[in-house]
Design a protein around this motif. Structure first.
Motif, mmCIF file in Angstrom:
data_model
loop_
_atom_site.group_PDB
_atom_site.id
_atom_site.type_symbol
_atom_site.label_atom_id
_atom_site.label_comp_id
_atom_site.label_asym_id
_atom_site.label_seq_id
_atom_site.Cartn_x
_atom_site.Cartn_y
_atom_site.Cartn_z
ATOM 1 N N THR C 16 20.099 -7.107 -1.087
ATOM 2 C CA THR C 16 18.569 -6.591 -1.468
ATOM 3 C C THR C 16 18.010 -7.685 -1.953
ATOM 4 O OG1 THR C 16 19.763 -4.745 -2.558
ATOM 5 C CG2 THR C 16 17.498 -5.233 -3.275
ATOM 6 N N LEU C 245 12.684 5.560 -1.529
ATOM 7 C CA LEU C 245 12.915 4.116 -1.485
ATOM 8 C C LEU C 245 11.643 3.586 -1.997
ATOM 9 C CD1 LEU C 245 15.222 2.719 0.736
ATOM 10 C CD2 LEU C 245 15.647 3.018 -1.500
ATOM 11 N N THR C 247 8.953 5.035 -3.532
ATOM 12 C CA THR C 247 8.578 5.250 -4.849
ATOM 13 C C THR C 247 9.285 4.185 -5.711
ATOM 14 O OG1 THR C 247 8.743 7.590 -4.108
ATOM 15 C CG2 THR C 247 8.167 7.226 -6.555
ATOM 16 N N ILE C 248 10.323 4.263 -5.597
ATOM 17 C CA ILE C 248 11.335 3.205 -6.498
ATOM 18 C C ILE C 248 10.818 1.942 -6.471
ATOM 19 C CG2 ILE C 248 13.523 2.420 -6.916
ATOM 20 C CD1 ILE C 248 14.828 5.158 -6.114
ATOM 21 N N LEU C 251 7.871 1.460 -8.436
ATOM 22 C CA LEU C 251 8.479 1.552 -10.032
ATOM 23 C C LEU C 251 8.889 0.184 -10.323
ATOM 24 C CD1 LEU C 251 8.540 3.805 -12.153
ATOM 25 C CD2 LEU C 251 10.861 3.673 -11.463
ATOM 26 N N ILE C 252 9.710 -0.238 -9.493
ATOM 27 C CA ILE C 252 10.148 -1.692 -9.873
ATOM 28 C C ILE C 252 9.532 -2.917 -10.140
ATOM 29 C CG2 ILE C 252 11.838 -3.325 -9.080
ATOM 30 C CD1 ILE C 252 13.541 -1.088 -8.008
ATOM 31 N N ASN C 256 8.369 -4.311 -13.549
ATOM 32 C CA ASN C 256 9.133 -5.522 -13.532
ATOM 33 C C ASN C 256 10.635 -5.405 -14.073
ATOM 34 O OD1 ASN C 256 9.562 -8.309 -12.950
ATOM 35 N ND2 ASN C 256 8.381 -8.896 -14.917
ATOM 36 N N LEU C 257 11.242 -4.354 -13.465
ATOM 37 C CA LEU C 257 12.529 -4.143 -13.543
ATOM 38 C C LEU C 257 13.717 -4.927 -12.876
ATOM 39 C CD1 LEU C 257 12.267 -0.255 -13.957
ATOM 40 C CD2 LEU C 257 12.478 -1.842 -15.817
ATOM 41 N N PRO C 258 14.905 -5.407 -13.606
ATOM 42 C CA PRO C 258 15.790 -5.991 -12.728
ATOM 43 C C PRO C 258 16.239 -5.224 -11.844
ATOM 44 C CG PRO C 258 16.585 -5.544 -14.860
ATOM 45 C CD PRO C 258 15.203 -4.892 -14.712
ATOM 46 N N ILE C 259 16.997 -5.629 -10.453
ATOM 47 C CA ILE C 259 17.825 -4.697 -9.600
ATOM 48 C C ILE C 259 19.298 -5.083 -9.927
ATOM 49 C CG2 ILE C 259 18.060 -4.167 -7.325
ATOM 50 C CD1 ILE C 259 15.307 -4.935 -6.679
ATOM 51 N N ARG C 260 19.477 -6.463 -10.350
ATOM 52 C CA ARG C 260 20.676 -6.739 -10.657
ATOM 53 C C ARG C 260 20.740 -6.671 -12.170
ATOM 54 N NH1 ARG C 260 23.050 -12.285 -8.669
ATOM 55 N NH2 ARG C 260 21.590 -11.966 -7.023
ATOM 56 N N GLU C 261 21.968 -6.267 -12.648
ATOM 57 C CA GLU C 261 22.066 -6.222 -13.932
ATOM 58 C C GLU C 261 22.275 -7.198 -14.659
ATOM 59 O OE1 GLU C 261 24.795 -2.854 -15.716
ATOM 60 O OE2 GLU C 261 25.773 -3.495 -14.102
#
Lengths: 432, 293, 261
Positions: C16, C245, C247-248, C251-252, C256-261
């Protein structure tokens, strides 16, 4: 110090009042014009103009042998304009790129200015003293008639911007669109360049030729961090710049040997850094803090999910779990797990019974939701992205924290509420 | 004899700047060169205040570090804070320069370094400052000696690092793909520019050194499409302007560094006009259908 | 239609990738075996170049990994050649065609040494392979777009590696050049080299390539060309992105959200 402060702001000294008003107007007009330069990605054009006005000032002085503000500013304005034309001409007519074109014009004009200035100084002309004020600026020691002229010009600048606000916005954001609308784009370009030159000519009185570009750029950048609306951006930039000009002027009022310009710039930079780091919407420290908060939320959700999964394994016969059982199931630091559990306890999402933890009703809802989202996303990846089922877990781990209730509903609909995930685990729905 | 030393000093500055300037121009980071030259000022002043002299090695290193700090700050504002690059440059160097000017004014009694020197250097005094090494060099002025060593070092740097410098300037993405550290070479180049601006400070000041960096290199860029020739021509134009500029300044009784920059500008204008005219001729030939088949 | 191959030369695992914090490639997962001429196909903005750059290690992925020869790219950079897009460089740069091709002979161990006679011979040979030998000493600013493209190709050939990654090598070249480049690539794959080509033209793609990687933000297909020629695959590749996809992704980026934990 306090005495001077009082004296300065009591406005008993009429001169001080004028200097104050002058600095506010100069600062505000430069900042507003600067916003447009920055938005047009031509931030350094101010640097070219300001370095290039020096020979204009010196030649005007040589020709008329006078320091009349109109004469000097006229010279400055002309050579400032000439420099923009040159930068444009070089860029258009050769393969020299814009950064080099800017550097060439800036340094050659400035070199010429220095040459003429030194020639004047060596010539022993008595009237020349004060010309070098243009290099680092000095509002405080300015004559009142000069201040009248400068304030008048700043006001004029602000009015022009108010009048042409709309077209200026159009050509700054999307020049091609403005062309397609049939706007006289070249005329507005010309206007915008002219007011930039004018703002620089006025501004160098305060901060001098070398530092002028900061008076254009820095307030605009700071304001950009505080708002994303253009009209507010102009206002905030003007405000920041005015405040800094006042502070700078005050410093050189108390210590007359101190040059005004450098102090204005230093104060401006410090103030702008506050905006850049602490702006509520875009400040980088605030962002860091938000990330930290988000990270904690993820940890909390993971622990609730973990508790749910543990319960699920035993068919919900067992509901209480100790630390080592949890660590067996999920690889995370013991300290981290304990801290997270304590935070969850405070929020009323888990309860501690002797050495064992159990999720409360609300905690179960969240844990269940995480498991559901995780498995739904795995289904989505296998069905829509055609991923093999052993490749979907990792992404689902992250996505479960990102999906909001609306997306969750969408996901349920397009997948048609599947019963099992690709690993044949049952998907727990809320109403079950 | 004075004229000789002054012209020699200016020429040596031209050589150092001319070589490095080519890479600045080709990498499209001329204005970072400008920013570095402005921001070594606070470094020089602070180092000067501590050590009390301009020519100690410590000062050179300390002040050069300031130039590197400037590039780091610009990178930081551009990449991390996400400010557009031209604005980041404009913010950083003006701030550092302002700090330098304030320091000079605040300690004006303690140092014999004034604002005029910052603006255009004091190349006219170069012959007066003789080296004090206790060797045969003592009959020579300090500046030309230091600058000769610097020119030599820069030549060695460009000679040894020619391949990676060329590659990272032309196609940084490919350079990374084949395993060259682009940022290493970027910062090596920036360090070289910093040291050069620091050492040129006494003779041409912090601002006019930009002219030495960018103008001859751009003039050479107009004339040739061979990198090695471009570097050579850049130095030649710099030296030529130094000689002419000295006599112009002597004739007008003005700043020598200022006059040299003007000569560089005239030089550029002549070459620019020449290429413009010859390319028009070329276009005529090209548009001739008989020759174009 | 995603076929995984045994003993892959390239293994892209659950990759990703984000651009300016917005995901542009979602969970790309495929493998390529040796000796294939592979086309990476998809509409504009599908992430083709991003995929190539991620394989080359020029972009850090958000999650997942790429293995080439079962190793991390940084360990085997000298075994992979890369042809960037022609527009990615400034062709006004003062250099000759030969100068550019010689770059392919750069070696990390002897970066400070001059190019040897052998390096020059190989460079000339590579230029010859793309019919550009006559232009060796021509300045690159004077070359046509197609000629510049061929110089880039020659530079990659001069590296003499087993794997080639090419970003739009057919962009801006005329039909006869395209044909001769294609013949060269086919010859190279016959010699056992593996070539990945980003290509925008679906019409010719089925003719050109042995294996197709069809992309549209997510992976649609990775299989022999013949198998990819179905209406469903083409529809999914060119028929717009998956709305969820998109939309998400937005959103990310917004939060500014992390895609990896």
């Amino acid at each position: 110090m306090l005495e001077t402060l009082k004296e300065f702001f009591s406005f008993t000294d009429a001169n001080v009042t004028f200097v104050m008003i002058g600095s506010i107007l100069i600062g505000a007009s430069s900042a507003v014009v600067g916003c447009f330069s920055v938005l047009r990605k031509r931030a350094l054009i101010g640097d070219v103009i300001s370095h290039s006005v020096l020979p204009g000032i010196c030649i005007a002085f040589l020709l008329f042998n006078s320091k009349n503000p109109f004469v000097l500013l006229g010279g400055a304005f002309l050579s400032g304009w000439l420099s923009i034309i040159w930068v444009d001409y070089i860029e258009r007519n050769s393969n020299i790129k814009s950064d080099a074109a800017i550097g060439i014009v800036l340094s050659v004009f400035f070199g010429a200015g220095i040459l003429i200035l030194t020639v004047i100084q060596h010539s022993g002309n008595a009237a020349q003293s004060g010309l070098d004020h243009f290099i680092f600026g000095n509002i405080a020691s300015m004559l009142r008639q000069d201040l009248y002229v400068l304030s008048g010009m700043s006001l004029f600048l602000l009015i022009i911007i108010l009048l042409f606000y709309k077209p200026f916005v159009y050509i700054s954001f999307d020049r091609n669109y403005a062309v397609s609308l049939g706007m006289p784009v070249r005329f507005y370009d010309f206007m915008l360049s002219s007011i930039t030159v004018l703002a620089v000519t006025v501004g160098i009185q305060a901060v001098g030729v070398v530092l002028m570009s900061a008076l254009l750029i820095t307030p605009a950048v700071a304001a950009r961090f505080l708002t994303s609306k253009l009209n507010y951006m102009l206002l905030i930039a003007a405000l920041i710049s005015s405040v800094c000009c006042i502070i700078g002027t005050f410093i050189s009022y108390t210590a007359p040997s101190m040059p005004t310009g450098p102090w204005i710039i230093v104060v401006l930079m410090l103030l702008s850094m506050l905006a850049v780091f602490f702006s509520p919407s875009r400040g980088i420290l605030i962002n860091k803090w938000r990330q930290q908060k988000n990270y904690r939320k993820i940890l909390e959700e993971n622990v609730l999910k973990l508790l749910f999964q543990l319960c699920e394994k035993t068919g919900f016969k067992e509901q209480e779990w100790n630390i080592s059982q949890m660590l067996d199931k999920r690889n995370m630091g013991e300290q981290q797990l304990k801290q997270t559990l304590r935070r969850l306890e405070k929020k009323g999402l888990v309860e501690k019974k002797s050495a064992e933890w159990t999720a409360t009703v609300n905690g179960v809802i969240i844990g269940k939701r995480m498991v559901r989202l995780h498995r739904l996303w795995e289904v989505y990846l296998t069905q829509y992205l055609k991923l093999p089922s052993d490749h979907v877990h990792e992404t689902a781990e992250a996505m479960e924290h990102i999906l909001n209730p609306e997306l969750e509903a969408q996901l349920e609909t397009i997948l048609n509420k599947p019963e099992f995930d690709p690993h044949n685990s049952k998907i727990p729905y809320q109403d079950e | 004899m004075n004229a000789f030393w002054i012209i020699l000093t200016a020429s040596l500055v031209s050589i150092c700047c001319g070589i490095l300037g080519c890479f600045l121009v080709l990498r499209k980071i001329s204005m970072i060169g400008d920013a570095i030259s402005h921001s070594v000022l606070p470094g020089i002043v602070i180092a000067f205040l501590i050590s009390g002299s301009l020519s100690s090695v410590l000062v050179i290193i300390g002040a050069s570090l300031m130039g590197l700090i400037c590039t780091f700050l610009i990178e930081f504002f551009h990449r991390t804070v996400k400010i557009q690059s031209d604005a980041a440059i404009g913010m950083v160097f003006t701030f550092l320069f302002a700090v330098g000017v304030i320091l000079i004014t605040a300690y004006t009694g303690n140092i014999d370094l004034d604002v005029d020197c910052v603006l255009h250097g004091e190349i006219a005094y170069v012959p007066l400052d003789l080296a004090e090494t206790g060797t045969f060099l003592d009959s020579f002025p300090t500046q030309p000696i230091i600058l000769s060593i610097l020119s030599l070092l820069i030549l060695i740097f460009v000679f040894i690092g020619y391949k990676p410098l060329f590659l990272t300037s032309f196609d940084p993405e490919y350079a990374i793909a084949i395993g060259i550290s682009t940022s290493l070479w970027h910062y090596l180049l920036m360090a070289a520019v910093s040291v050069t601006t620091v050492l040129s400070f006494e003779s041409v000041g912090a601002i006019l050194v930009v002219a030495f960096l960018i103008v001859p290199a751009s003039t050479a860029y107009l004339l040739t499409d061979k990198l090695k020739l471009m570097i050579l021509l850049s130095c030649v134009f710099g030296i030529l302007s130094s000689i002419l500029g000295y006599y112009l300044a002597a004739y007008l009784d003005g700043s020598i560094a200022g006059a040299i920059s003007v000569m560089m500008g005239i030089n550029f204008a002549i070459v620019f006009a020449y290429t413009k005219i010859s390319s028009k001729k070329l276009q005529k030939i090209k548009s001739d259908p008989a020759l174009n088949s | 239609m995603i076929k995984q191959v045994p003993n892959p030369l390239i293994e892209v695992h659950d990759l990703t990738v984000s651009y300016h914090t917005k995901p542009v490639l979602w969970n790309i997962d495929f493998s390529i075996s040796k000796g294939q001429l592979v086309g990476i196909i998809g509409p504009n903005g599908a992430g083709k170049s991003t995929l190539l750059k991620s394989i080359m290690g020029l972009i850090e992925p958000q999650s997942g990994y790429v293995k080439i020869f079962d190793k991390n790219i940084d360990e085997i950079r000298d075994r992979v050649s890369y042809v960037p897009q022609r527009e990615s460089v400034d062709w006004d740069f003062p250099a000759s065609a030969l100068d550019v091709v010689l770059m392919g002979r750069y070696s990390r161990k002897s970066w400070f040494k001059r190019y040897t006679k052998l390096d020059r011979e190989i460079a000339f040979e590579s230029l010859d392979k793309v019919n550009m030998k006559a232009f060796a000493n021509r300045q690159i600013s004077q070359l046509s777009g197609g000629q510049q493209q061929r110089v880039f190709l020659a530079r990659a050939l001069a590296q003499q590696t087993e794997l080639y990654l090419m970003d739009e090598p057919f962009a801006g070249v005329d039909a006869s050049t395209e044909e001769s480049i294609l013949q060269l690539l086919i010859k190279m794959t016959k010699e056992g080299k593996t070539i990945l080509v980003v290509h925008h033209d679906l019409q010719t793609a089925f003719k050109y390539f042995d294996w197709m990687v069809m992309l549209n933000t997510s992976l649609i297909a990775s299989c022999p060309s013949a198998d990819a020629m179905t209406e469903e695959v083409i529809q999914n590749t060119y028929g717009g992105k998956l709305p969820l996809l998109s939309t998400i992704s937005n959103l990310i980026k917004q939060k500014n959200l992390p895609i990896r934990e």
